[in-house]
Design an enzyme around this catalytic site. Structure first.
Site, PDB file in Angstrom:
ATOM      1  N   TRP A 118       0.864  -1.176   0.000  1.00  0.00           N
ATOM      2  CA  TRP A 118       0.000   0.000   0.000  1.00  0.00           C
ATOM      3  C   TRP A 118       0.903   1.228   0.000  1.00  0.00           C
ATOM      4  CZ3 TRP A 118      -1.882   2.637   4.897  1.00  0.00           C
ATOM      5  CH2 TRP A 118      -2.873   3.584   4.621  1.00  0.00           C
ATOM      6  N   ASP A 199       0.061  -5.366   9.736  1.00  0.00           N
ATOM      7  CA  ASP A 199      -1.007  -4.422   9.387  1.00  0.00           C
ATOM      8  C   ASP A 199      -2.212  -5.255   8.949  1.00  0.00           C
ATOM      9  OD1 ASP A 199      -2.608  -2.351   8.596  1.00  0.00           O
ATOM     10  OD2 ASP A 199      -1.262  -1.566   7.062  1.00  0.00           O
ATOM     11  N   LYS A 235     -12.957  -1.416   6.552  1.00  0.00           N
ATOM     12  CA  LYS A 235     -13.444  -2.350   5.541  1.00  0.00           C
ATOM     13  C   LYS A 235     -14.435  -3.357   6.128  1.00  0.00           C
ATOM     14  CE  LYS A 235     -10.449  -0.826   2.375  1.00  0.00           C
ATOM     15  NZ  LYS A 235      -9.574   0.085   3.122  1.00  0.00           N
TER      16      LYS A 235
END
Length: 386
Positions: A118, A199, A235
């Site tokens: 990311w 993460d 999410k």
């Protein structure tokens, strides 16, 4: 990167345009949704709280429930109060807090970041003033994991380095290690005294099973690692705009956890003083009430399974068109994103010729694919990849 995609999409007048760049879930009608469990939690917490500041560490019940969800309520590190944790500003905030923690308390260490990752990961550690290097992760030739290269880079890194790992549903590739590969990575990192920071932005969203998606954490804990963890509820609960997450560190004992948590709060205080209230109330309401929690588990599974179905449908559509390429990686990969293997030039053609927008690395947000547009997407991909 995604902002530019969205701007170009919005400027396009084609009524059949597709935005496959944004990392946010859409239903089969292409619409955003609010989970029913979240709506019920909203109705329960509405009017139940004053609008006072939260403490620097955030809503305590939220933190307790978040830690249990990630590590498992029966984990020894949970039962023995070995975890220092604070509420954060979603996943970005958690990573930023840890990056600052690394700079202060692991001075002269380097963070190793996977290729690719990311894009904001690089910004976060750069702004914290932490030295960065990369390690091999994705293998373009197989569109899968470069496990050999990854293990070589773990071995070659100086002892005591920090490794940033995606706990599940790797962004942008959708390529995750197998449980056996996670075990090998954990053992080698332990031998090298590396510090794993995971993460986890997609717990439950990858496989539809929150426990299975957190298995890497359990593997590292069982091997004796003292891990760091970033959690986000953007999410998996659809709380994108609430900016709610949790940052945690596993410590040697309860006493060390108290000292570490104090330092985590000292880092948070000048950054943003304290985190927001509403999202934390929603998450804690869902996770501490079994009826809402079970409903949420079911809703997460529905979202994950819809994306799996779209992967299967896209692959089948491409194969039915007679594509000469293998599209097995579309269904092998997992989570919200598909790393298609298309070149930047192919992506540009998709935008110019078909009004289909995605990031130029060929990453498709599968959440934007549905039964109404998958055939058109497959036809366009078939055309540009011939």
């Amino acid at each position: 990167m995604c902002a530019g995609v969205t701007e170009n999409f919005l400027a396009d007048k084609n009524p059949d345009k597709m935005n496959l760049g944004v990392g946010a879930y859409r239903d089969d009608s292409g619409k955003p949704i609010v989970l029913e469990s979240v709506r019920k939690a909203e109705s329960r917490v509405a009017g139940s709280q004053f609008m006072e500041y939260l403490p620097i560490g955030g809503n305590k019940e939220f933190v307790i429930q978040s830690v249990k969800l990630a590590y498992g309520a029966d984990s020894p590190v949970v039962k023995n109060d070995q975890i220092a944790a604070v509420q954060s500003l979603s996943g970005t905030g958690s990573c930023r807090l840890f990056a600052e923690f690394q700079r202060r308390f692991l001075p002269h260490t380097t963070v190793y970041i996977p290729v690719p990752t990311w894009s904001n990961h690089h910004n976060i550690w750069r702004d914290a003033g932490v030295a960065q290097k990369t390690y091999r992760y994705y293998k373009p030739e197989t569109r899968g994991l470069d496990f050999e290269g990854l293990m070589e880079d773990i071995q070659a890194a100086p002892n005591g380095s920090v490794f940033l790992l995606h706990a599940c549903a790797h962004n942008p590739t959708g390529v995750d290690p197998t449980p056996e590969q996670w075990q090998q990575m954990s053992k080698l990192m332990l031998e090298k005294s590396h510090f794993p920071f995971l993460d986890m932005a997609y717990q439950g969203f990858a496989t539809g099973d929150c426990t299975r998606d957190a298995q890497a954490i359990g593997i590292f804990i069982d091997d004796g690692h003292r891990v760091g963890l970033s959690q986000s509820f953007a999410k998996n609960m659809g709380l994108y705009g609430q900016r709610v997450g949790c940052f945690s560190l596993v410590c040697e004992d309860k006493q060390e956890a108290a000292r570490v948590e104090s330092q985590m709060k000292a880092i948070a205080r000048p950054m943003y003083s304290n985190p927001p209230l509403h999202g934390a109330l929603l998450v804690s309401e869902i996770l501490r009430n079994d009826d809402l929690k079970q409903q949420w588990y079911q809703e997460v599974a529905v979202m994950a399974n819809r994306i799996k179905d779209m992967r299967s449908l896209l692959r089948k559509s491409l194969e039915d068109l007679g594509s000469s390429h293998s599209w097995q990686h579309v269904t092998d990969q997992i989570g919200m994103f598909c790393y298609s293997g298309m070149t930047p030039e192919m992506v540009d053609t998709l935008a110019e010729k078909y009004s289909i927008y995605m990031t130029r690395n060929g990453r498709i947000s599968m959440a934007g694919v549905n039964t109404r547009n998958v055939a058109r997407l497959a036809e366009a991909m078939h055309d540009v990849t011939q």
